[in-house]
Design a protein around this motif. Structure first.
Motif, PDB file in Angstrom:
ATOM      1  N   GLU A 119       0.144  -5.108   9.457  1.00 26.62           N
ATOM      2  CA  GLU A 119       1.098  -4.125   9.643  1.00 26.62           C
ATOM      3  C   GLU A 119       1.931  -3.913   8.575  1.00 26.62           C
ATOM      4  O   GLU A 119       3.152  -4.121   8.376  1.00 26.62           O
ATOM      5  N   ILE A 120       1.204  -3.420   7.387  1.00 32.44           N
ATOM      6  CA  ILE A 120       1.765  -3.168   6.065  1.00 32.44           C
ATOM      7  C   ILE A 120       3.128  -2.250   6.151  1.00 32.44           C
ATOM      8  O   ILE A 120       3.913  -2.462   5.376  1.00 32.44           O
ATOM      9  N   ALA A 121       3.034  -1.394   6.969  1.00 34.25           N
ATOM     10  CA  ALA A 121       4.020  -0.348   7.145  1.00 34.25           C
ATOM     11  C   ALA A 121       3.854   0.320   8.650  1.00 34.25           C
ATOM     12  O   ALA A 121       2.973   0.322   9.203  1.00 34.25           O
ATOM     13  N   ALA A 122       5.064   0.838   8.857  1.00 34.84           N
ATOM     14  CA  ALA A 122       5.004   1.670   9.924  1.00 34.84           C
ATOM     15  C   ALA A 122       4.125   3.082  10.104  1.00 34.84           C
ATOM     16  O   ALA A 122       3.850   3.369   8.813  1.00 34.84           O
ATOM     17  N   PRO A 123       3.564   3.310  11.104  1.00 32.33           N
ATOM     18  CA  PRO A 123       2.486   4.395  11.178  1.00 32.33           C
ATOM     19  C   PRO A 123       2.972   5.809  10.581  1.00 32.33           C
ATOM     20  O   PRO A 123       2.314   6.345   9.907  1.00 32.33           O
ATOM     21  N   ALA A 124       4.478   6.044  10.662  1.00 33.67           N
ATOM     22  CA  ALA A 124       4.836   7.173   9.964  1.00 33.67           C
ATOM     23  C   ALA A 124       4.848   7.325   8.554  1.00 33.67           C
ATOM     24  O   ALA A 124       4.348   8.037   7.748  1.00 33.67           O
ATOM     25  N   GLU A 125       4.892   5.888   7.937  1.00 27.61           N
ATOM     26  CA  GLU A 125       4.729   5.669   6.457  1.00 27.61           C
ATOM     27  C   GLU A 125       3.371   5.819   5.961  1.00 27.61           C
ATOM     28  O   GLU A 125       2.931   6.186   5.075  1.00 27.61           O
ATOM     29  N   LEU A 126       2.568   5.333   6.922  1.00 28.89           N
ATOM     30  CA  LEU A 126       0.945   5.239   6.476  1.00 28.89           C
ATOM     31  C   LEU A 126       0.677   6.650   6.555  1.00 28.89           C
ATOM     32  O   LEU A 126      -0.297   7.215   5.589  1.00 28.89           O
ATOM     33  N   GLU A 127       1.203   7.687   7.503  1.00 28.78           N
ATOM     34  CA  GLU A 127       0.814   8.907   7.585  1.00 28.78           C
ATOM     35  C   GLU A 127       1.360   9.660   6.402  1.00 28.78           C
ATOM     36  O   GLU A 127       0.583  10.681   5.741  1.00 28.78           O
ATOM     37  N   ARG A 128       2.640   9.427   5.907  1.00 28.61           N
ATOM     38  CA  ARG A 128       3.201  10.008   4.691  1.00 28.61           C
ATOM     39  C   ARG A 128       2.263   9.656   3.369  1.00 28.61           C
ATOM     40  O   ARG A 128       2.196  10.511   2.569  1.00 28.61           O
ATOM     41  N   ALA A 129       1.692   8.221   3.282  1.00 31.69           N
ATOM     42  CA  ALA A 129       0.953   8.038   2.258  1.00 31.69           C
ATOM     43  C   ALA A 129      -0.230   8.704   2.279  1.00 31.69           C
ATOM     44  O   ALA A 129      -0.750   9.147   1.202  1.00 31.69           O
ATOM     45  N   ALA A 130      -0.891   9.090   3.434  1.00 30.90           N
ATOM     46  CA  ALA A 130      -2.154   9.771   3.606  1.00 30.90           C
ATOM     47  C   ALA A 130      -1.932  11.260   3.131  1.00 30.90           C
ATOM     48  O   ALA A 130      -2.446  11.713   2.254  1.00 30.90           O
ATOM     49  N   GLN A 131      -0.562  11.752   3.469  1.00 23.14           N
ATOM     50  CA  GLN A 131      -0.228  13.332   3.022  1.00 23.14           C
ATOM     51  C   GLN A 131       0.053  13.340   1.364  1.00 23.14           C
ATOM     52  O   GLN A 131      -0.472  14.198   0.763  1.00 23.14           O
ATOM     53  N   ALA A 132       0.492  12.184   1.073  1.00 20.97           N
ATOM     54  CA  ALA A 132       0.839  12.001  -0.415  1.00 20.97           C
ATOM     55  C   ALA A 132      -0.512  12.031  -1.213  1.00 20.97           C
ATOM     56  O   ALA A 132      -0.582  12.696  -2.302  1.00 20.97           O
ATOM     57  N   VAL A 133      -1.571  11.243  -0.790  1.00 22.94           N
ATOM     58  CA  VAL A 133      -2.760  11.238  -1.254  1.00 22.94           C
ATOM     59  C   VAL A 133      -3.644  12.285  -1.149  1.00 22.94           C
ATOM     60  O   VAL A 133      -4.001  12.689  -2.220  1.00 22.94           O
ATOM     61  N   ALA A 134      -3.386  13.268  -0.397  1.00 26.15           N
ATOM     62  CA  ALA A 134      -4.019  14.539  -0.010  1.00 26.15           C
ATOM     63  C   ALA A 134      -3.273  15.428  -1.136  1.00 26.15           C
ATOM     64  O   ALA A 134      -4.119  16.203  -1.792  1.00 26.15           O
ATOM     65  N   LEU A 135      -2.130  15.304  -1.332  1.00 29.95           N
ATOM     66  CA  LEU A 135      -1.441  16.199  -2.363  1.00 29.95           C
ATOM     67  C   LEU A 135      -1.822  15.829  -3.834  1.00 29.95           C
ATOM     68  O   LEU A 135      -2.124  16.575  -4.593  1.00 29.95           O
ATOM     69  N   LEU A 136      -2.005  14.490  -4.149  1.00 24.25           N
ATOM     70  CA  LEU A 136      -2.372  14.119  -5.386  1.00 24.25           C
ATOM     71  C   LEU A 136      -3.739  14.603  -5.705  1.00 24.25           C
ATOM     72  O   LEU A 136      -4.340  14.843  -6.780  1.00 24.25           O
ATOM     73  N   ASP A 137      -4.695  14.301  -4.639  1.00 24.05           N
ATOM     74  CA  ASP A 137      -6.067  14.601  -4.751  1.00 24.05           C
ATOM     75  C   ASP A 137      -6.415  16.112  -5.110  1.00 24.05           C
ATOM     76  O   ASP A 137      -7.159  16.530  -5.871  1.00 24.05           O
ATOM     77  N   ASP A 138      -5.611  16.938  -4.208  1.00 21.51           N
ATOM     78  CA  ASP A 138      -5.496  18.229  -4.569  1.00 21.51           C
ATOM     79  C   ASP A 138      -5.058  18.866  -5.823  1.00 21.51           C
ATOM     80  O   ASP A 138      -5.946  19.494  -6.714  1.00 21.51           O
ATOM     81  N   ALA A 139      -4.180  18.228  -6.531  1.00 22.89           N
ATOM     82  CA  ALA A 139      -3.741  18.075  -7.831  1.00 22.89           C
ATOM     83  C   ALA A 139      -4.802  17.778  -8.773  1.00 22.89           C
ATOM     84  O   ALA A 139      -4.757  18.534  -9.963  1.00 22.89           O
ATOM     85  N   ALA A 140      -5.348  16.790  -8.555  1.00 26.63           N
ATOM     86  CA  ALA A 140      -6.387  16.044  -9.566  1.00 26.63           C
ATOM     87  C   ALA A 140      -7.636  17.204  -9.569  1.00 26.63           C
ATOM     88  O   ALA A 140      -8.373  16.879 -10.601  1.00 26.63           O
ATOM     89  N   ARG A 141      -7.807  17.844  -8.722  1.00 23.79           N
ATOM     90  CA  ARG A 141      -9.060  18.562  -8.405  1.00 23.79           C
ATOM     91  C   ARG A 141      -8.513  19.946  -9.487  1.00 23.79           C
ATOM     92  O   ARG A 141      -9.606  20.661  -9.933  1.00 23.79           O
ATOM     93  N   GLU A 142      -7.329  20.427  -9.607  1.00 23.60           N
ATOM     94  CA  GLU A 142      -7.184  21.346 -10.597  1.00 23.60           C
ATOM     95  C   GLU A 142      -6.801  21.038 -12.058  1.00 23.60           C
ATOM     96  O   GLU A 142      -7.146  21.662 -12.782  1.00 23.60           O
ATOM     97  N   ALA A 143      -6.287  19.755 -12.092  1.00 23.78           N
ATOM     98  CA  ALA A 143      -5.965  19.223 -13.381  1.00 23.78           C
ATOM     99  C   ALA A 143      -5.926  17.978 -13.511  1.00 23.78           C
ATOM    100  O   ALA A 143      -5.067  17.312 -12.758  1.00 23.78           O
ATOM    101  N   THR A 144      -6.359  17.267 -14.344  1.00 23.72           N
ATOM    102  CA  THR A 144      -6.571  15.868 -14.552  1.00 23.72           C
ATOM    103  C   THR A 144      -6.097  15.124 -15.943  1.00 23.72           C
ATOM    104  O   THR A 144      -6.466  15.882 -16.934  1.00 23.72           O
TER     105      THR A 144
END
Length: 188
Positions: A119-144
Motif C-alpha cells: 500500500e505505497i499510496a492511497a488509490p487517489a494518489e496512485l491515480e494522480r501519479a498515472a495522470q501525471a505520467v500521462a501528461l509527461l508522456d504526452d510532453a515527451a512525444r512533442e519535445a524531449t
C-alpha cells in the motif's frame, strides 16, 4: 527522455519545539508555502541538462516552482498540481509530543510499513501519479527531454508508474537528495 528532479532545499526552518500530530500538520502547511534556500545552488550538470530540455514541467508548490526557475534560467515552466508531493500520513499511533526529527522517522516508518503491505499510496494518489505520467508522456512525444520538478515521495510513485508503462530507468544522480535527478528512457 523524462528526467524527474527533486526540488532544491526548502527555506522553511524546522521548529525547535516539541510538537504533537497537529503541530506536524501545521509545520507541513508552512513547509508547502515556503520557497527554497537562496544560497543552495543546483549542480551545474542539472542546469546544463535542463538547458537542453524540450520542456520543463513543475509542481505548483513554491519550493518546486522556485527550483524550476533556478534550473531553467528564465525559460519558463509548465506548472501543474499533478506533480505535487503526496501527503505522507502522520501516524496517529504516536501519542506524545516529539521533536520534528522524531516525527520524520515515525512518518517514514509508517510509510515503509504500508509499502511492505503493498500500500505505497492511497488509490487517489496512485491515480494522480498515472495522470501525471500521462501528461509527461504526452510532453515527451512533442519535445524531449522533459524535465519534471517534483518532490521526494511523489517522485517514487512517478518512477514506479513510468516503469510500469514501458519506460526504462537509467542510473539515478544524487540519490534521494535535493537537486537529485532520475532519468528515464522510453523503451522501444
Amino acid at each position: 527522455r523524462i528526467i524527474l528532479v527533486r526540488h532544491g532545499p526548502s527555506s522553511h526552518v524546522a521548529s525547535p519545539r516539541w510538537i504533537d500530530a497537529a503541530g506536524v500538520s501545521r509545520w507541513r502547511e508552512a513547509y508547502d508555502a515556503a520557497g527554497i534556500l537562496p544560497h543552495r545552488d543546483p549542480p551545474d550538470a542539472l542546469i546544463a541538462l535542463t538547458a537542453r530540455a524540450g520542456c520543463v514541467v513543475t509542481s505548483d508548490l513554491p519550493r518546486a516552482t522556485a527550483s524550476a526557475e533556478r534550473i531553467a534560467a528564465g525559460r519558463g515552466a509548465r506548472v501543474t498540481p499533478l506533480l505535487r508531493e503526496t501527503p505522507l500520513e502522520v501516524p496517529r499511533w504516536v501519542p506524545a509530543r516529539w521533536p520534528l526529527g522524531v516525527w520524520g522517522v515515525c512518518i517514514y516508518l509508517h510509510w515503509l510499513m504500508r509499502e511492505l503491505r503493498g500500500e505505497i499510496a492511497a488509490p487517489a494518489e496512485l491515480e494522480r501519479a498515472a495522470q501525471a505520467v500521462a501528461l509527461l508522456d504526452d510532453a515527451a512525444r512533442e519535445a524531449t527531454p522533459v524535465v519534471a520538478v517534483t518532490h521526494g515521495a511523489f517522485r517514487r510513485l512517478l518512477a514506479m508508474r513510468l516503469v510500469a508503462t514501458g519506460w526504462t530507468a537509467e542510473p539515478r544522480v544524487g540519490g534521494f537528495r535535493n537537486w537529485s535527478w532520475w532519468p528515464f528512457r522510453r523503451t522501444a
